[in-house]
Design an enzyme around this catalytic site. Structure first.
Site, PDB file in Angstrom:
ATOM      1  N   LYS A 193      52.693 -46.362  99.331  1.00 54.47           N
ATOM      2  CA  LYS A 193      52.071 -45.291 100.119  1.00 54.47           C
ATOM      3  C   LYS A 193      52.961 -44.057 100.080  1.00 54.47           C
ATOM      4  O   LYS A 193      54.179 -44.141 100.004  1.00 54.47           O
ATOM      5  CB  LYS A 193      51.881 -45.737 101.572  1.00 54.47           C
ATOM      6  N   ASP A 194      52.308 -42.927 100.210  1.00 59.90           N
ATOM      7  CA  ASP A 194      52.991 -41.638 100.125  1.00 59.90           C
ATOM      8  C   ASP A 194      54.017 -41.451 101.228  1.00 59.90           C
ATOM      9  O   ASP A 194      53.931 -42.018 102.309  1.00 59.90           O
ATOM     10  CB  ASP A 194      51.920 -40.544 100.221  1.00 59.90           C
ATOM     11  N   LYS A 195      54.976 -40.610 100.937  1.00 58.30           N
ATOM     12  CA  LYS A 195      56.007 -40.254 101.912  1.00 58.30           C
ATOM     13  C   LYS A 195      55.495 -39.258 102.944  1.00 58.30           C
ATOM     14  O   LYS A 195      55.652 -39.459 104.142  1.00 58.30           O
ATOM     15  CB  LYS A 195      57.204 -39.673 101.152  1.00 58.30           C
ATOM     16  N   CYS A 210      51.601 -39.179  96.315  1.00 55.82           N
ATOM     17  CA  CYS A 210      52.286 -38.020  95.778  1.00 55.82           C
ATOM     18  C   CYS A 210      53.705 -37.852  96.265  1.00 55.82           C
ATOM     19  O   CYS A 210      54.194 -38.565  97.103  1.00 55.82           O
ATOM     20  CB  CYS A 210      51.499 -36.764  96.072  1.00 55.82           C
TER      21      CYS A 210
END
Length: 654
Positions: free
Chosen positions: A286-288, A20
């Site tokens: 991968k998400d932050k 996200c």
């Protein structure tokens, strides 16, 4: 099992997912430790001098500025970095923006599978409460636990990182990137020994890919001359002859990163290594807003050079190095393992037990999470629908028109200018950041004119363009799955679809008992899928017809926008589920150790039997392309939309 829907009393959540975009965020510059920053009179430490090529500029150490993101409109995540707002005025501004955002109901997320009573919990703004470990091709969970460099006699000495001065590095970099008119740079060898010359040769060749060196005598002094080996292609293609033949061409390593998305991290690494980002490969982004550990492969960069970055960069750690023959490919991972802390929970121990047992035994509805649809007044699926309808003027208007809610000032001015003049060049002048989607579309309109919106839109990177139509597919899928569960509950029925290999087949009446709800899939709309043989098939048709789309003809005039469709399981049962409830007093203390904590020998936190607050720490593994937020939603029985989260007490937002 009884179905429950959104009328249930819900808890609230501030939550981020592995896929996200972070909300309510303030711009923070990447921190770089002091070895990377020149002090007066100091030389820079080898690889710690960032490059200054055309890739995104290297991070600086500076006080964090304030800013707000519009993930629905600005899809290029690597442009900026964010964190949650800590100022009340920012929280209020964000709350104002979210008044116009989406709720779960807006995107078809309406059902739960479990019967337990919901409770509140907060996954705070602390990204350290959300940890993701990639599950590799071999099924093992990736843990960074070894920082050692493989012993390799081919590696140059560590002196290559310190032998060149800051000024020499600057000159060499400008030569490497064709930034000056010089065709070569000569470096005088002060203490002339063969060993010293060898180290300088090695330093230039390893730190500045594309440059060659030779030794020359000039007026009784000895110089090492650096020059271009192979023109402008040299930067993208590391020199072949400098890599030992016995060694695999790719160095694989685990990347531990905090509060950075994968592409952003690779841009930073490539900057400091002075290479193009396209020599890196990985299995999934991968998400932050998390701490994540994943495998990365890079072409012909030694483990020694990579390990040296650990001295330079904060919020990154590289380790578990190995040399292999092949790069990584997107989608090769088996999934992700999540460690999630929900703080300040209100549920009783019994409620938690019920909720987690249900997650473990039944699972959750495999909805596409809120982050798939953007956070602003113009959801991404609306743009996707307009693309599929071939309504290009609407596509342009949806992206560029003024919108409700708080946005960055320059975006507001850009939209106002566009609404007033419909002059792309004038609107573009209002944007300091030209790489956002709005900027790219305006640049395209300036280039191709208002009568060729299709070509103008085509300037936006392909993945970002396709994200809009994938968002529309996800929107349809979510709505149809809610209807399927409402009409038929949590059991397979005749006419449902299951996969045999990669092929979808119907469940026949006599075979219903051979399947469980965990086998059932539903299609994302497209020209190469079949639909269920019950009334949900007609629901698909009605939904697309209402959107002026023909379910029997999902091919588009422009091939890129033709949707073949796909199948997705409707219920996911997480693996490796475990949990514990812990008591704590200080909202800021970490409630578990990260891989880096363990490498540093930090003892795990000790919990009191009683405390001011209670937290639920949960671990679970999910397959690729599933949303951890949707698993957490099932546990808490709450709405994961940012709009809903803004009803939280703002002290929990700080």
């Amino acid at each position: 099992m009884d179905m429950t829907d959104t009328s249930l009393k819900r808890g609230y959540l501030v939550v981020e997912d592995n896929d996200c975009v972070g909300p309510a965020e303030k711009v923070k510059k990447q921190k770089v430790s002091e070895c990377c920053l020149p002090k007066e009179g100091d030389g820079l430490d080898g690889d710690c001098l960032p490059g200054s090529g055309t890739e995104p500029q290297p991070p600086e150490v500076t006080s964090a500025g304030k800013g707000q993101r519009d993930p629905g409109a600005q899809l290029e995540e690597e442009e900026e970095e964010d964190g949650f707002s800590e100022e009340e005025e920012e929280a209020e501004s964000f709350a104002e923006m979210m008044k116009h955002g989406l709720t779960e109901v807006d995107v078809g997320i309406t059902k739960f599978v479990s019967s337990h009573q919901g409770f509140s919990g907060i996954l705070k703004e602390r990204y350290s409460d959300f940890v993701v470990h990639e599950i590799g091709k071999d099924g093992r969970i990736s843990h960074l636990d070894d920082l050692s460099v493989p012993v390799d006699e081919e590696d140059p000495s560590e002196d290559v990182f310190t032998v060149l001065t800051t000024e020499e590095k600057q000159q060499l970099e400008e030569l490497q990137l064709f930034k000056n008119k010089e065709t070569s740079i000569a470096i005088e060898v002060i203490e002339d020994t063969k060993e010293k010359r060898t180290i300088i040769h090695q330093a230039i060749k390893s730190l500045f890919p594309g440059l060659e060196t030779k030794t020359e005598d000039r007026e009784g002094r000895r110089y090492i001359v650096a020059y271009h080996a192979a023109g402008k292609k040299a930067l993208a293609n590391p020199r072949k002859h400098s890599w030992p033949k016995s060694r695999g061409s790719y160095c694989h390593f685990l990347l531990y990163k905090e509060n950075k998305d994968t592409m952003d991290a690779i841009n930073v690494l490539s900057k400091y290594l002075r290479v193009k980002p396209n020599i890196f490969s990985y299995m999934g982004t991968k998400d932050k807003r998390a701490i994540t550990v994943q495998e990365i492969a890079v072409l012909k960069i030694s483990a020694q050079r990579l390990a040296h970055l650990n001295k330079c960069l904060m919020n990154f750690k590289l380790g578990n190095f190995s040399y292999q023959k092949n790069p990584l490919k997107l989608g090769e991972l088996q999934g992700n393992h999540f460690t999630v802390v929900l703080r300040n929970i209100t549920g009783t121990d019994d409620q938690v037990q019920q909720a987690m047992n249900s997650l473990k035994d039944i699972g959750f509805i495999n909805y596409y999470g809120m982050q798939r649809f953007g956070t602003t007044a113009v959801p991404t699926y609306q743009v996707g629908r307009a693309i599929l309808q071939n309504s290009w003027t609407e596509v342009m208007d949806l992206i560029l028109k003024p919108r409700s809610g708080a946005e960055k000032g320059y975006l507001v001015k850009c939209r106002e200018e566009w609404a007033k003049t419909k002059d792309p060049a004038a609107a573009l002048k209002k944007l300091p950041v030209k790489r956002c989607v709005e900027g790219q579309l305006l640049r395209g309109l300036s280039k191709y004119g208002m009568k060729n919106i299709v070509s103008a839109f085509g300037i936006i990177p392909r993945n970002n363009r396709l994200m809009y139509i994938h968002s529309y597919q996800s929107y349809v899928w979510n709505n149809m799955v809610s209807k399927r569960i409402e009409d038929y509950g949590l059991k397979p029925v005749a006419g449902d679809l299951v996969l045999k290999g990669a092929t979808a087949t119907y469940i026949e009446e006599e075979d219903v008992n051979n399947y469980s709800i965990h086998d059932v899939v539903m299609p994302l709309p497209g020209f190469d899928v079949i639909y269920p043989k019950h009334k949900i098939s007609e629901a698909y048709r009605e939904m697309l017809t209402a959107d002026n789309l023909d379910i029997d003809n999902m091919r588009h005039k422009i091939r890129d926008y033709s949707l073949s469709g796909a199948y997705r399981k409707i219920i996911i049962r997480p693996q490796n589920v475990s949990w514990e409830v812990v008591a704590y007093d200080d909202p800021k203390i970490p409630l578990f150790n990260t891989d880096v904590d363990n490498l540093e020998g930090k003892p795990p936190p000790v919990f009191a039997s009683e405390g001011k607050y209670r937290a639920l720490k949960m671990d679970f593994s999910l397959p690729p392309s599933t949303y951890a937020t949707m698993a957490i939603r099932e546990v808490l029985k709450m709405d994961t939309s940012i709009k809903n989260q803004t009803q939280l007490n703002t002290t929990w937002l700080r």
